[in-house]
Write a protein that holds these residues in place. Structure first.
Motif, PDB file in Angstrom:
ATOM      1  N   UNK A  38      14.322 -12.625 -11.290  1.00  0.00           N
ATOM      2  CA  UNK A  38      15.358 -13.585 -11.647  1.00  0.00           C
ATOM      3  C   UNK A  38      15.524 -14.558 -10.495  1.00  0.00           C
ATOM      4  N   UNK A  39      15.659 -15.828 -10.820  1.00  0.00           N
ATOM      5  CA  UNK A  39      15.965 -16.837  -9.815  1.00  0.00           C
ATOM      6  C   UNK A  39      17.405 -16.586  -9.378  1.00  0.00           C
ATOM      7  N   UNK A  40      17.587 -16.198  -8.125  1.00  0.00           N
ATOM      8  CA  UNK A  40      18.900 -15.754  -7.665  1.00  0.00           C
ATOM      9  C   UNK A  40      19.954 -16.852  -7.702  1.00  0.00           C
ATOM     10  N   UNK A  41      19.566 -18.104  -7.687  1.00  0.00           N
ATOM     11  CA  UNK A  41      20.533 -19.208  -7.661  1.00  0.00           C
ATOM     12  C   UNK A  41      20.941 -19.693  -9.052  1.00  0.00           C
ATOM     13  N   UNK A  42      19.987 -19.700  -9.998  1.00  0.00           N
ATOM     14  CA  UNK A  42      20.288 -20.299 -11.309  1.00  0.00           C
ATOM     15  C   UNK A  42      20.281 -19.284 -12.454  1.00  0.00           C
ATOM     16  N   UNK A  43      19.902 -18.041 -12.186  1.00  0.00           N
ATOM     17  CA  UNK A  43      19.953 -17.008 -13.212  1.00  0.00           C
ATOM     18  C   UNK A  43      18.840 -17.073 -14.234  1.00  0.00           C
ATOM     19  N   UNK A  44      17.738 -17.741 -13.892  1.00  0.00           N
ATOM     20  CA  UNK A  44      16.609 -17.827 -14.818  1.00  0.00           C
ATOM     21  C   UNK A  44      15.757 -16.571 -14.697  1.00  0.00           C
ATOM     22  N   UNK A  45      15.576 -15.870 -15.823  1.00  0.00           N
ATOM     23  CA  UNK A  45      14.793 -14.637 -15.884  1.00  0.00           C
ATOM     24  C   UNK A  45      13.327 -14.991 -16.131  1.00  0.00           C
TER      25      UNK A  45
ATOM     26  N   UNK B 225      13.673 -11.973 -27.259  1.00  0.00           N
ATOM     27  CA  UNK B 225      12.339 -11.536 -27.678  1.00  0.00           C
ATOM     28  C   UNK B 225      11.303 -12.351 -26.927  1.00  0.00           C
ATOM     29  N   UNK B 226      10.283 -11.640 -26.395  1.00  0.00           N
ATOM     30  CA  UNK B 226       9.201 -12.321 -25.688  1.00  0.00           C
ATOM     31  C   UNK B 226       7.879 -11.721 -26.130  1.00  0.00           C
ATOM     32  N   UNK B 227       6.852 -12.504 -26.008  1.00  0.00           N
ATOM     33  CA  UNK B 227       5.513 -12.058 -26.390  1.00  0.00           C
ATOM     34  C   UNK B 227       4.909 -11.219 -25.265  1.00  0.00           C
ATOM     35  N   UNK B 228       4.150 -10.194 -25.654  1.00  0.00           N
ATOM     36  CA  UNK B 228       3.461  -9.393 -24.642  1.00  0.00           C
ATOM     37  C   UNK B 228       2.361 -10.211 -23.972  1.00  0.00           C
TER      38      UNK B 228
ATOM     39  N   UNK C 131       6.182 -16.870 -16.369  1.00  0.00           N
ATOM     40  CA  UNK C 131       6.743 -17.482 -17.572  1.00  0.00           C
ATOM     41  C   UNK C 131       8.267 -17.306 -17.599  1.00  0.00           C
ATOM     42  N   UNK C 132       9.023 -18.414 -17.701  1.00  0.00           N
ATOM     43  CA  UNK C 132      10.485 -18.283 -17.834  1.00  0.00           C
ATOM     44  C   UNK C 132      10.837 -17.715 -19.203  1.00  0.00           C
ATOM     45  N   UNK C 133      11.804 -16.815 -19.236  1.00  0.00           N
ATOM     46  CA  UNK C 133      12.250 -16.222 -20.495  1.00  0.00           C
ATOM     47  C   UNK C 133      13.485 -16.962 -20.997  1.00  0.00           C
ATOM     48  N   UNK C 134      14.518 -17.013 -20.180  1.00  0.00           N
ATOM     49  CA  UNK C 134      15.730 -17.776 -20.478  1.00  0.00           C
ATOM     50  C   UNK C 134      16.645 -17.712 -19.262  1.00  0.00           C
ATOM     51  N   UNK C 135      17.720 -18.479 -19.299  1.00  0.00           N
ATOM     52  CA  UNK C 135      18.696 -18.474 -18.208  1.00  0.00           C
ATOM     53  C   UNK C 135      19.993 -17.854 -18.675  1.00  0.00           C
ATOM     54  N   UNK C 136      20.508 -16.949 -17.869  1.00  0.00           N
ATOM     55  CA  UNK C 136      21.808 -16.350 -18.158  1.00  0.00           C
ATOM     56  C   UNK C 136      22.898 -17.374 -17.858  1.00  0.00           C
ATOM     57  N   UNK C 137      23.979 -17.311 -18.611  1.00  0.00           N
ATOM     58  CA  UNK C 137      25.092 -18.226 -18.401  1.00  0.00           C
ATOM     59  C   UNK C 137      26.259 -17.460 -17.790  1.00  0.00           C
ATOM     60  N   UNK C 138      26.639 -17.866 -16.595  1.00  0.00           N
ATOM     61  CA  UNK C 138      27.751 -17.234 -15.902  1.00  0.00           C
ATOM     62  C   UNK C 138      28.539 -18.319 -15.175  1.00  0.00           C
ATOM     63  N   UNK C 139      29.854 -18.210 -15.202  1.00  0.00           N
ATOM     64  CA  UNK C 139      30.703 -19.189 -14.515  1.00  0.00           C
ATOM     65  C   UNK C 139      31.728 -18.457 -13.659  1.00  0.00           C
ATOM     66  N   UNK C 140      32.170 -19.156 -12.636  1.00  0.00           N
ATOM     67  CA  UNK C 140      33.243 -18.677 -11.768  1.00  0.00           C
ATOM     68  C   UNK C 140      34.162 -19.869 -11.548  1.00  0.00           C
ATOM     69  N   UNK C 141      35.425 -19.745 -11.890  1.00  0.00           N
ATOM     70  CA  UNK C 141      36.371 -20.868 -11.825  1.00  0.00           C
ATOM     71  C   UNK C 141      36.728 -21.271 -10.400  1.00  0.00           C
TER      72      UNK C 141
END
Length: 183
Positions: free
Chosen positions: A142-149, A100-103, A109-119
């Protein structure tokens, strides 16, 4: 590595003559993963080896002569570096993210970072994120390196109360593996 892959050859010599100069080779460690030809010293893989299980293996080999009076032997140690192959796909921590984000959120404004891993390791495990759907016209980046939206456009709850974005991630290997999620 696949079974029967040649890893190394142990070379030794004995200055004696006859049976005293004939050498035999024997593994003292990791017989579950490797085998050695007792005559030639050729070491091969005998079971699958995966870098995600172990990235380094210490192999100890015993070399013995065929002495007539008494057998002489010595040991040598090899450190084997297990290299990575791109055998794992990226995995998001969730299949669907709800945010949820404010209009009133300002562009940047950063919203959040997605969490993804590769072993995998190295480029096989380095990830690149993209918004692959649901962002037309573009209101998010989205920050292509860290997944921050991030918010990049003006949001208006009255004209569009909900966005569903498709986010994809690929590793940097060739060929690459891919995963996707919805936000």
């Amino acid at each position: 590595s696949a079974p029967q892959t040649h890893v190394l050859t142990v070379n030794a010599s004995d200055t004696d003559s006859g049976l005293n100069a004939q050498l035999s080779y024997r593994l003292l460690s990791h017989q579950d993963l490797f085998s050695i030809n007792s005559t030639t010293g050729h070491v091969t893989v005998s079971a699958p080896v995966d870098r995600e299980d172990t990235d380094q293996i210490t192999l100890v080999v015993e070399i013995s002569d065929q002495g007539e009076l008494h057998v002489l032997n010595t040991q040598c140690t090899y450190v084997i570096q297990v290299l990575d192959v791109n055998d794992n796909a990226p995995t998001f921590s969730q299949q669907v993210y709800s945010v949820e984000i404010s209009e009133l959120s300002q562009p940047g404004t950063p919203i959040f970072s997605l969490e993804c891993v590769d072993a995998d390791a190295g480029v096989n495990g380095e990830l690149d994120y993209i918004i692959s759907g649901g962002n037309n016209p573009p209101h998010f980046d989205i920050n292509s390196r860290i997944g921050e939206l991030l918010v990049i456009g003006q949001l208006n709850f009255n004209t569009k109360p909900r966005y569903v974005l498709q986010v994809s991630v690929t590793d940097r290997a060739e060929p690459f593996h891919e995963a996707s999620t919805r936000v």
